[in-house]
Design a protein around this motif. Structure first.
Motif, PDB file in Angstrom:
ATOM      1  N   ALA A 185       1.086   7.339   3.532  1.00  0.00           N
ATOM      2  CA  ALA A 185       0.774   6.060   4.173  1.00  0.00           C
ATOM      3  C   ALA A 185      -0.732   5.805   4.153  1.00  0.00           C
TER       4      ALA A 185
ATOM      5  N   THR B 247       1.067  -0.836   1.825  1.00  0.00           N
ATOM      6  CA  THR B 247       1.820  -0.347   2.981  1.00  0.00           C
ATOM      7  C   THR B 247       2.872   0.658   2.535  1.00  0.00           C
ATOM      8  N   LEU B 248       3.222   1.517   3.451  1.00  0.00           N
ATOM      9  CA  LEU B 248       4.311   2.462   3.245  1.00  0.00           C
ATOM     10  C   LEU B 248       5.153   2.431   4.514  1.00  0.00           C
ATOM     11  N   THR B 249       6.435   2.133   4.377  1.00  0.00           N
ATOM     12  CA  THR B 249       7.324   2.123   5.533  1.00  0.00           C
ATOM     13  C   THR B 249       8.441   3.126   5.303  1.00  0.00           C
ATOM     14  N   VAL B 250       8.862   3.743   6.405  1.00  0.00           N
ATOM     15  CA  VAL B 250       9.913   4.751   6.360  1.00  0.00           C
ATOM     16  C   VAL B 250      11.005   4.351   7.332  1.00  0.00           C
ATOM     17  N   HIS B 251      12.221   4.303   6.847  1.00  0.00           N
ATOM     18  CA  HIS B 251      13.393   4.051   7.692  1.00  0.00           C
ATOM     19  C   HIS B 251      14.325   5.236   7.473  1.00  0.00           C
TER      20      HIS B 251
ATOM     21  N   ILE C 151      12.233   4.871   1.811  1.00  0.00           N
ATOM     22  CA  ILE C 151      10.783   4.723   1.862  1.00  0.00           C
ATOM     23  C   ILE C 151      10.414   3.577   0.924  1.00  0.00           C
ATOM     24  N   ASP C 152       9.698   2.587   1.475  1.00  0.00           N
ATOM     25  CA  ASP C 152       9.213   1.457   0.677  1.00  0.00           C
ATOM     26  C   ASP C 152       7.699   1.516   0.620  1.00  0.00           C
TER      27      ASP C 152
ATOM     28  N   GLU D 254       4.445  -0.677  -0.915  1.00  0.00           N
ATOM     29  CA  GLU D 254       3.984  -1.913  -1.530  1.00  0.00           C
ATOM     30  C   GLU D 254       2.498  -1.781  -1.783  1.00  0.00           C
TER      31      GLU D 254
ATOM     32  N   PRO E  23       7.933   9.829  10.052  1.00  0.00           N
ATOM     33  CA  PRO E  23       6.863   9.157   9.320  1.00  0.00           C
ATOM     34  C   PRO E  23       5.473   9.621   9.735  1.00  0.00           C
ATOM     35  N   SER E  24       5.344  10.247  10.895  1.00  0.00           N
ATOM     36  CA  SER E  24       4.034  10.736  11.322  1.00  0.00           C
ATOM     37  C   SER E  24       3.795  12.175  10.865  1.00  0.00           C
TER      38      SER E  24
ATOM     39  N   ARG F  56      10.771   1.549  -4.121  1.00  0.00           N
ATOM     40  CA  ARG F  56      11.700   2.003  -3.078  1.00  0.00           C
ATOM     41  C   ARG F  56      12.284   3.338  -3.503  1.00  0.00           C
TER      42      ARG F  56
END
Length: 51
Positions: A22, A31-35, A44-45, A47, A13-14, A2
């Motif tokens: 990503a 996976t890569l997630t962005v909040h 940014i997480d 996994e 994120p795009s 994180r």
């Protein structure tokens, strides 16, 4: 993993850099997630599988 900052938020994120990260995570079945709400913070997480 994180990653978090104390900035203004609004990361796209795009956008080229985050989208590239990503794609790299997905290539490893991860996976890569962005909040990143306006006003922040950006989180940014990533996994990735082990083994």
């Amino acid at each position: 993993m994180r990653i978090e900052d104390d900035g203004d938020g609004g990361a796209d994120p795009s956008g080229g850099g985050l989208a590239g990260l990503a794609r790299r995570a997905a290539a490893l079945d991860g996976t890569l997630t962005v909040h990143s709400p306006p006003g922040g913070p950006t989180v940014i997480d990533a996994e990735l599988p082990c083994g």
